[in-house]
Design an enzyme around this catalytic site. Structure first.
Site, mmCIF file in Angstrom:
data_model
loop_
_atom_site.group_PDB
_atom_site.id
_atom_site.type_symbol
_atom_site.label_atom_id
_atom_site.label_comp_id
_atom_site.label_asym_id
_atom_site.label_seq_id
_atom_site.Cartn_x
_atom_site.Cartn_y
_atom_site.Cartn_z
ATOM 1 N N TYR A 49 15.209 38.105 -8.934
ATOM 2 C CA TYR A 49 14.076 37.560 -8.173
ATOM 3 C C TYR A 49 14.453 36.237 -7.507
ATOM 4 C CZ TYR A 49 10.928 40.952 -10.334
ATOM 5 O OH TYR A 49 10.304 42.102 -10.721
ATOM 6 N N LYS A 92 4.938 30.815 -42.292
ATOM 7 C CA LYS A 92 4.005 31.038 -41.177
ATOM 8 C C LYS A 92 4.749 31.676 -39.996
ATOM 9 C CE LYS A 92 4.784 26.292 -39.549
ATOM 10 N NZ LYS A 92 4.206 24.944 -39.464
ATOM 11 N N MET A 97 11.376 39.574 -16.853
ATOM 12 C CA MET A 97 10.593 39.921 -18.043
ATOM 13 C C MET A 97 11.380 40.848 -18.963
ATOM 14 S SD MET A 97 6.894 41.806 -18.351
ATOM 15 C CE MET A 97 5.989 40.571 -17.449
ATOM 16 N N ARG A 134 -4.169 15.195 -35.893
ATOM 17 C CA ARG A 134 -4.165 16.626 -35.648
ATOM 18 C C ARG A 134 -5.067 17.220 -36.711
ATOM 19 N NH1 ARG A 134 1.480 19.938 -35.781
ATOM 20 N NH2 ARG A 134 0.924 19.787 -37.971
HETATM 21 C C1 LIG Z 1 4.966 24.170 -40.344
HETATM 22 C C2 LIG Z 1 4.526 23.263 -41.409
HETATM 23 C C3 LIG Z 1 5.412 22.912 -42.454
HETATM 24 C C4 LIG Z 1 6.864 23.318 -42.447
HETATM 25 O O1 LIG Z 1 7.525 22.487 -41.548
HETATM 26 P P1 LIG Z 1 9.102 22.651 -41.293
HETATM 27 O O2 LIG Z 1 9.475 21.442 -40.530
HETATM 28 O O3 LIG Z 1 9.248 23.902 -40.542
HETATM 29 O O4 LIG Z 1 9.726 22.713 -42.633
HETATM 30 C C5 LIG Z 1 4.929 22.131 -43.468
HETATM 31 N N1 LIG Z 1 3.656 21.697 -43.479
HETATM 32 C C6 LIG Z 1 2.780 21.980 -42.492
HETATM 33 C C7 LIG Z 1 1.392 21.465 -42.566
HETATM 34 C C8 LIG Z 1 3.186 22.764 -41.414
HETATM 35 O O5 LIG Z 1 2.337 23.056 -40.442
#
Ligand SMILES: *Cc1c(COP(=O)(O)O)cnc(C)c1O
Length: 392
Positions: A273, A45, A321, A145
């Site tokens: 700044y 991801k 920035m 969550r």
């Molecule tokens: C991001 C995520 C992972 C991976 O987690 P890491 O700690 O980065 O290995 C696994 N399962 C879910 C549901 C996640 O959101």
């Protein structure tokens, strides 16, 4: 090539650069595969934690991972568009996501509510010639969550079983997630493991036979074999982030920037700044063309360092920035010198973990925050052996 394109290329090459060494991802993947008898899902991801999703995916699959995991459907479709054919699971989508598009390219979907199940079933009905939708039921194992609430779980399992009997879905997995796995002493782990075991039992009682049961991410994979079940989902660990501080993982990122200019300033000169730093004595200052838009957290102002001409140097004044100022003291540097902003640490450069410390954040946020202006250069994990052979 047009003159404009030539100018653009020259400028890109001369600016800040992020080198991504995929051999680090390969080594980390092999380490995780060796740490578990479960299947290894590579979580790619957020553009593979900023390392390039397709590149990390290909590398991980070549070194022991058997499937891929992402958050959104768009990320899953991008992997398919890049030519990846391994199983891909997408676990967080709104009810009106493009499920029909996902099913057309056999993306697996996590389902956490009856509404989501209904949306997937509707998409499947619209394309009856396709293989039934492969879904993973997602249980909230204690983070409040995503994932179904325990009170809704049995009903979700029964509804999924009805859809399975109708040939619309196949429940191939059950998933949960642990919120405190980096601290194995926290009782939330035992609670999460128990709730997950209950979730799997409840699914079985509803007639489901989920072959892939997965709870552990990086931390739990490293610290708690009881959480491995039949698959672990590892993201951060593959890119060298160890939230448990127990395991030697390799980092593959090196961020560099050229010195744009060098100036001598008088004692008392205010830098940047707000003049948050004024020179206590006459000093040489070097300017680097990257800032918080490129991923250097502004919170690191006054603390961060870079490696320049073989030595650690402090960034002074606020991180802007687009630019930062390096204090050289009486040392010299020249426009065109290269500063190493972060890297694996082998040459004395700051690491991702140090940047996270300077910024009161996690390494995860540092690696996913590097901005689109930084030119990425990817080094493959293995030398091109077939090409070498054809030369000899
Ligand atoms: C991001 C995520 C992972 C991976 O987690 P890491 O700690 O980065 O290995 C696994 N399962 C879910 C549901 C996640 O959101």
């Amino acid at each position: 090539m047009s003159a404009l394109a030539a100018v653009a290329t020259t400028r890109d090459c001369a600016g800040p650069r992020l080198q991504v060494d995929l051999s680090a991802v390969a080594a980390n993947t092999r380490l995780f595969a060796a740490r578990t008898s479960a299947e290894l899902m590579a979580v790619v991801k957020a553009d593979g934690f900023g390392h390039g999703a397709a590149d990390v995916a290909r590398t991980a699959l070549a070194h022991g991972a058997t499937s891929l995991g992402v958050t959104s459907l768009a990320e899953a479709l991008d992997l398919r568009a890049a030519g990846l054919t391994a199983p891909v699971l997408s676990w967080l989508n709104p009810v009106d996501a493009a499920y029909a598009d996902a099913l057309a390219v056999e993306v697996e979907l996590a389902v956490a509510s009856r509404e989501h199940l209904e949306a997937v079933v509707t998409a499947q009905r619209s394309a009856p010639h396709q293989r039934s939708a492969r879904i993973h039921l997602h249980l909230d194992t204690g983070m409040a969550r995503d994932g179904a609430e325990p009170t809704a779980w049995a009903g979700l399992c029964r509804a999924a079983r009805r859809a399975e009997r109708a040939g619309l879905v196949r429940v191939v997995g059950v998933m949960g997630h642990l919120g405190c796995a980096d601290d194995p002493a926290d009782e939330c782990n035992a609670l999460g493991r128990r709730r997950f075991a209950w979730g799997v039992e409840t699914a079985r009682a509803a007639g489901l036979r989920p072959a892939r049961r997965h709870l552990a991410a990086t931390a739990a994979t490293l610290l708690d074999v009881r959480s491995h079940h039949t698959m672990v989902r590892v993201g951060a660990g593959l890119v060298g982030i160890d939230p448990t501080s127990t395991t030697p993982l390799r980092s593959g990122l090196t961020l560099t920037a050229p010195v744009v200019s060098v100036r001598r300033v008088r004692s008392g000169a205010g830098v940047g700044y707000g003049h948050t730093w004024t020179a206590p004595a006459a000093t040489n200052l070097a300017l680097l063309p990257l800032g918080y838009a490129d991923g250097l957290p502004r919170l690191a102002s006054g603390r961060a360092e870079v490696l320049l001409r073989g030595r650690r140097r402090r960034l002074v004044g606020r991180i802007s920035m687009d630019q930062v100022v390096v204090d050289l003291g009486d040392d010299h540097a020249e426009p065109g010198d290269t500063a190493t902003v972060l890297g694996p640490g082998g040459a004395g450069e700051p690491t991702v973990a140090e940047w996270a410390g300077w910024s009161d954040t996690l390494p995860h946020e540092v690696v996913t925050g590097i901005g689109p202006r930084v030119r990425r250069i990817t080094v493959p994990a293995t030398p091109a052996i077939p090409a070498l052979r054809s030369l000899s």
